[in-house]
Design an enzyme around this catalytic site. Structure first.
Site, PDB file in Angstrom:
ATOM      1  N   LYS A 144       0.937  -1.322  -0.068  1.00 25.87           N
ATOM      2  CA  LYS A 144      -0.099  -0.025   0.043  1.00 25.87           C
ATOM      3  C   LYS A 144       0.872   1.329   0.065  1.00 25.87           C
ATOM      4  O   LYS A 144       0.484   2.025  -0.767  1.00 25.87           O
ATOM      5  CB  LYS A 144      -0.895  -0.024   1.488  1.00 25.87           C
ATOM      6  CG  LYS A 144      -1.476   1.145   1.367  1.00 25.87           C
ATOM      7  CD  LYS A 144      -2.540   1.249   2.654  1.00 25.87           C
ATOM      8  CE  LYS A 144      -1.799   1.627   4.235  1.00 25.87           C
ATOM      9  NZ  LYS A 144      -1.387   2.933   4.165  1.00 25.87           N
ATOM     10  N   ASN A 145       1.865   1.259   0.890  1.00 25.68           N
ATOM     11  CA  ASN A 145       2.579   2.585   1.092  1.00 25.68           C
ATOM     12  C   ASN A 145       3.658   2.867  -0.214  1.00 25.68           C
ATOM     13  O   ASN A 145       4.344   3.817  -0.078  1.00 25.68           O
ATOM     14  CB  ASN A 145       3.453   2.525   2.425  1.00 25.68           C
ATOM     15  CG  ASN A 145       2.582   2.715   3.410  1.00 25.68           C
ATOM     16  OD1 ASN A 145       1.072   2.898   3.383  1.00 25.68           O
ATOM     17  ND2 ASN A 145       2.794   2.468   4.933  1.00 25.68           N
ATOM     18  N   CYS A 191      -5.851  11.965  12.026  1.00 31.13           N
ATOM     19  CA  CYS A 191      -6.330  11.042  11.891  1.00 31.13           C
ATOM     20  C   CYS A 191      -6.253  10.104  13.283  1.00 31.13           C
ATOM     21  O   CYS A 191      -6.052  10.469  14.162  1.00 31.13           O
ATOM     22  CB  CYS A 191      -5.425  10.391  10.840  1.00 31.13           C
ATOM     23  SG  CYS A 191      -3.837   9.571  11.401  1.00 31.13           S
ATOM     24  N   ARG A 240      -1.475  14.775  12.175  1.00 33.37           N
ATOM     25  CA  ARG A 240      -0.661  14.291  11.431  1.00 33.37           C
ATOM     26  C   ARG A 240       0.020  15.555  10.678  1.00 33.37           C
ATOM     27  O   ARG A 240      -0.526  16.069   9.686  1.00 33.37           O
ATOM     28  CB  ARG A 240      -1.197  13.651  10.277  1.00 33.37           C
ATOM     29  CG  ARG A 240      -1.617  12.190  10.555  1.00 33.37           C
ATOM     30  CD  ARG A 240      -0.439  11.095  11.232  1.00 33.37           C
ATOM     31  NE  ARG A 240       0.073  10.371   9.607  1.00 33.37           N
ATOM     32  CZ  ARG A 240      -0.321   9.354   9.415  1.00 33.37           C
ATOM     33  NH1 ARG A 240      -1.279   8.547   9.826  1.00 33.37           N
ATOM     34  NH2 ARG A 240       0.451   8.562   8.245  1.00 33.37           N
ATOM     35  N   ASP A 295       4.033  20.200   8.439  1.00 28.83           N
ATOM     36  CA  ASP A 295       5.039  21.419   8.425  1.00 28.83           C
ATOM     37  C   ASP A 295       6.149  20.903   7.435  1.00 28.83           C
ATOM     38  O   ASP A 295       6.699  21.846   6.916  1.00 28.83           O
ATOM     39  CB  ASP A 295       5.431  21.753   9.689  1.00 28.83           C
ATOM     40  CG  ASP A 295       5.885  20.562  10.717  1.00 28.83           C
ATOM     41  OD1 ASP A 295       5.292  19.240  10.751  1.00 28.83           O
ATOM     42  OD2 ASP A 295       6.925  20.617  11.346  1.00 28.83           O
ATOM     43  N   ASP A 333       4.291   0.463  12.008  1.00 30.95           N
ATOM     44  CA  ASP A 333       3.158   0.061  11.805  1.00 30.95           C
ATOM     45  C   ASP A 333       3.086  -1.761  11.989  1.00 30.95           C
ATOM     46  O   ASP A 333       1.962  -2.368  11.923  1.00 30.95           O
ATOM     47  CB  ASP A 333       3.228   0.014   9.915  1.00 30.95           C
ATOM     48  CG  ASP A 333       2.963   1.390   9.627  1.00 30.95           C
ATOM     49  OD1 ASP A 333       2.441   2.190  10.584  1.00 30.95           O
ATOM     50  OD2 ASP A 333       2.847   1.588   8.396  1.00 30.95           O
ATOM     51  N   ILE A 384       7.380   6.851  17.168  1.00 33.93           N
ATOM     52  CA  ILE A 384       6.975   7.628  16.021  1.00 33.93           C
ATOM     53  C   ILE A 384       5.837   8.410  15.766  1.00 33.93           C
ATOM     54  O   ILE A 384       5.514   9.598  15.712  1.00 33.93           O
ATOM     55  CB  ILE A 384       6.860   6.563  14.597  1.00 33.93           C
ATOM     56  CG1 ILE A 384       8.106   5.905  14.784  1.00 33.93           C
ATOM     57  CG2 ILE A 384       6.569   7.464  13.490  1.00 33.93           C
ATOM     58  CD1 ILE A 384       9.349   6.501  14.440  1.00 33.93           C
ATOM     59  N   ARG A 412      -8.295  -0.872   4.374  1.00 31.84           N
ATOM     60  CA  ARG A 412      -7.499   0.094   3.609  1.00 31.84           C
ATOM     61  C   ARG A 412      -6.073  -0.459   3.316  1.00 31.84           C
ATOM     62  O   ARG A 412      -5.498  -0.062   2.685  1.00 31.84           O
ATOM     63  CB  ARG A 412      -7.071   1.272   4.621  1.00 31.84           C
ATOM     64  CG  ARG A 412      -8.400   2.193   4.977  1.00 31.84           C
ATOM     65  CD  ARG A 412      -8.194   3.297   5.928  1.00 31.84           C
ATOM     66  NE  ARG A 412      -6.596   3.632   5.436  1.00 31.84           N
ATOM     67  CZ  ARG A 412      -5.799   4.048   6.558  1.00 31.84           C
ATOM     68  NH1 ARG A 412      -6.123   3.964   7.902  1.00 31.84           N
ATOM     69  NH2 ARG A 412      -4.550   4.350   6.164  1.00 31.84           N
TER      70      ARG A 412
HETATM   71  C1  UD1 Z   1       4.137   6.701   6.614  1.00 30.76           C
HETATM   72  C2  UD1 Z   1       3.182   5.507   6.176  1.00 30.76           C
HETATM   73  C3  UD1 Z   1       2.755   4.951   7.548  1.00 30.76           C
HETATM   74  C4  UD1 Z   1       3.882   5.049   8.625  1.00 30.76           C
HETATM   75  C5  UD1 Z   1       4.694   6.105   8.776  1.00 30.76           C
HETATM   76  C6  UD1 Z   1       6.048   5.975   9.594  1.00 30.76           C
HETATM   77  C7  UD1 Z   1       2.337   5.925   4.053  1.00 30.76           C
HETATM   78  C8  UD1 Z   1       1.285   6.235   3.268  1.00 30.76           C
HETATM   79  N1  UD1 Z   1       2.284   5.865   5.348  1.00 30.76           N
HETATM   80  O1  UD1 Z   1       3.360   7.616   6.918  1.00 30.76           O
HETATM   81  O2  UD1 Z   1       1.883   3.877   7.337  1.00 30.76           O
HETATM   82  O3  UD1 Z   1       3.255   4.429   9.789  1.00 30.76           O
HETATM   83  O4  UD1 Z   1       5.251   6.410   7.352  1.00 30.76           O
HETATM   84  O5  UD1 Z   1       6.746   4.855   8.982  1.00 30.76           O
HETATM   85  O6  UD1 Z   1       3.429   5.618   3.469  1.00 30.76           O
HETATM   86  N2  UD1 Z   1       5.798  14.410  11.016  1.00 30.76           N
HETATM   87  C9  UD1 Z   1       5.815  15.799  11.446  1.00 30.76           C
HETATM   88  N3  UD1 Z   1       5.662  16.759  10.299  1.00 30.76           N
HETATM   89  C10 UD1 Z   1       5.612  16.244   8.935  1.00 30.76           C
HETATM   90  C11 UD1 Z   1       5.432  15.151   8.775  1.00 30.76           C
HETATM   91  C12 UD1 Z   1       5.698  14.386   9.587  1.00 30.76           C
HETATM   92  O7  UD1 Z   1       6.010  16.299  12.677  1.00 30.76           O
HETATM   93  O8  UD1 Z   1       5.674  17.303   8.388  1.00 30.76           O
HETATM   94  C13 UD1 Z   1       6.061  13.569  12.066  1.00 30.76           C
HETATM   95  C14 UD1 Z   1       4.682  12.745  12.298  1.00 30.76           C
HETATM   96  O9  UD1 Z   1       3.679  13.421  12.934  1.00 30.76           O
HETATM   97  C15 UD1 Z   1       5.133  11.389  12.889  1.00 30.76           C
HETATM   98  C16 UD1 Z   1       6.296  11.274  12.181  1.00 30.76           C
HETATM   99  O10 UD1 Z   1       6.892  12.457  11.902  1.00 30.76           O
HETATM  100  O11 UD1 Z   1       5.086  11.481  14.245  1.00 30.76           O
HETATM  101  C17 UD1 Z   1       6.631  10.232  11.194  1.00 30.76           C
HETATM  102  O12 UD1 Z   1       5.704  10.680   9.890  1.00 30.76           O
HETATM  103  P1  UD1 Z   1       5.980  10.363   8.489  1.00 30.76           P
HETATM  104  O13 UD1 Z   1       7.303   9.490   8.341  1.00 30.76           O
HETATM  105  O14 UD1 Z   1       5.608  11.404   7.850  1.00 30.76           O
HETATM  106  O15 UD1 Z   1       4.785   9.238   8.428  1.00 30.76           O
HETATM  107  P2  UD1 Z   1       3.792   9.370   7.118  1.00 30.76           P
HETATM  108  O16 UD1 Z   1       4.530   9.848   5.826  1.00 30.76           O
HETATM  109  O17 UD1 Z   1       2.519  10.006   7.321  1.00 30.76           O
END
Ligand code: UD1
Length: 421
Positions: A24-25, A119, A124, A127, A310, A332, A402
């Site tokens: 999926k990811n 979510c 989420r 920034d 995950d 995380i 999903r």
């Molecule tokens: C992706 C995966 C999700 C997995 C996660 C971590 C997809 C569709 N989803 O989610 O299944 O659990 O990686 O391996 O690929 N953060 C910030 N600011 C930002 C972006 C992220 O503070 O702009 C923080 C988030 O709140 C979280 C952490 O960084 O605490 C990790 O998030 P991120 O690696 O971005 O996860 P996703 O890409 O949303």
């Protein structure tokens, strides 16, 4: 869909062979990437049939990308992009729709989408995504829950430094950079296998990317990308989930179409719990579980190559019936123990305090009525129900759909007493 339930009678051993679906990811950012392909069709094989993938296909159709599915293959044609406004309803269907920002902006220089919002896993934030795209020349206004984005002079390559290796932010910058002018350097990039899969796909379309899989990715912008034929990598989290199903039932399973190197941080824990697990052939993983599992040492979730967040809920469900005490530290996401209250209702002994959960193994769980709190939490409940005494029902399975292709058919085929009603 949420009126549906999974009914699982616990106690059957998981035995046999199961073919793993595509990730999926990896599929989601690949589909977002197709927006950038002006020339020719993309033929994407091993594209899993998941509701999140369907939602991504609806976003593509909405913005004018012609898509059709033929079995596990999705064929897309983005030669005529139109509407660059993604409505709230489509953004809400899939939380990771923010990954469309980089590609739509890269292709059309403007887009408007609703803010993806929070979510099940807590807020989420985006920034890091926004700061990186702004440093590449995007003008992004955040008003009344909408993101209005333009790149009046086009996007420009620059040096982007991520303070946390966010998977989504790394993907968004890659997508924005492949057709930007000049060179983009991402420092502190995420190293997940899905990042490598996105890079390989983009390179097959003619992009110039090096360093994917390391914390420094370099992208030289190209004027035009062309369609290609590509196969999505196997789903490593579904792999862990099915291995846990075998482990918790004292089972023996062969997973085909899987890559053990992607779950290198999980395998040692399953071994420590008493399972034999190894890869064989080109793409198969074998697991044989003991009659009783032993609790592993502390599980700390980390960015890749660390233990994946995950996989935390699936492994925790497995530990509820292991001899001894297991400790989990979730580093995380803030709100990722929502499966715990459901597991407690089955007789599990778990204490949580902030980021830490302590799981004291019990002899057996008892079946009850359960509700999936989120995608991986739902998978954890399936694992728990497979081992429990009696018949459980699991509601809220739209979360599970999903990320798992017909989970009941997959598990039924390897011996589980499971049905969807
Ligand atoms: C992706 C995966 C999700 C997995 C996660 C971590 C997809 C569709 N989803 O989610 O299944 O659990 O990686 O391996 O690929 N953060 C910030 N600011 C930002 C972006 C992220 O503070 O702009 C923080 C988030 O709140 C979280 C952490 O960084 O605490 C990790 O998030 P991120 O690696 O971005 O996860 P996703 O890409 O949303």
């Amino acid at each position: 869909m949420d009126k549906q339930k999974l009914i699982i009678k616990g106690g059957n051993r998981i035995e046999g062979e199961l073919a793993l679906h595509g990730a999926k990811n990896a599929a989601l950012p690949l589909l977002a990437a197709t927006v950038l392909i002006k020339d020719g069709e993309c033929i994407i094989h091993n594209c899993p049939r998941l509701t999140d993938v369907d939602a991504a296909l609806r976003i593509l159709s909405h913005i004018g990308v012609k898509c059709r599915r033929d079995g596990g293959t999705v064929i897309s044609d983005a030669s005529a992009i139109g509407n660059c406004e993604i409505p709230v309803s489509l953004m809400r269907e899939m939380r990771s729709s923010i990954v469309f920002l980089g590609s739509v902006l890269g292709r059309t220089r403007h887009c408007r989408m609703s803010y993806p919002g929070g979510c099940e896993l807590g807020p989420r934030p985006i920034d890091l995504h926004l700061a990186a795209l702004r440093s590449m020349g995007a003008v992004i206004e955040e008003t009344h829950g909408f993101l209005d984005c333009t790149a009046p002079k086009g996007l420009k390559g620059t040096s982007v430094s991520l303070s946390f290796p966010s998977v989504g932010a790394t993907e968004n910058v890659m997508l924005a950079a492949v057709t930007a002018s000049g060179v983009t350097e991402i420092e502190g990039a995420a190293k997940e296998p899905e990042i490598c899969d996105l890079a390989s796909f983009l390179v097959s379309c003619g992009a110039d990317i090096s360093g994917a899989g390391t914390d420094r990715i370099i992208i030289r912008g190209k004027d035009k990308l062309s369609g290609c034929e590509y196969s999505v990598m196997p789903d490593r989290i579904a792999a862990v989930t099915y291995l846990c199903c075998a482990a918790v039932t004292g089972g023996e399973l062969i997973l085909t179409g899987a890559d053990i190197t992607h779950i290198g941080a999980v395998v040692p824990f399953l071994k420590e719990m008493g399972c034999r697990i190894y890869s064989f052939g080109r793409d198969s993983i074998y697991i044989k579980a003991p009659e009783r599992l032993r609790a592993p040492h502390t599980v700390r979730t980390m960015p890749y190559p660390g233990f994946p967040t995950d996989a935390q809920a699936p492994l925790m469900a497995t530990c509820t019936v292991a001899d001894g005490t297991a400790v989990f530290v979730e580093n995380i996401f803030d709100n990722r123990y929502r499966h715990v209250s459901e597991l407690l209702r089955m007789g599990a002994v778990i204490k949580t305090e902030g980021r830490v959960a302590v799981v004291q193994g019990v002899r057996r769980l008892s079946a009850t009525e359960l509700v999936s709190p989120d995608l991986r939490g739902g998978a954890a409940l399936v694992i728990a129900a497979l081992s429990a005494e009696g018949t459980s029902s699991i509601g809220g399975i739209s979360h599970i759909d999903r990320g798992y292709e017909s989970i009941e058919k997959a598990l039924y085929s390897v011996g589980a007493d499971i049905k969807r009603i």
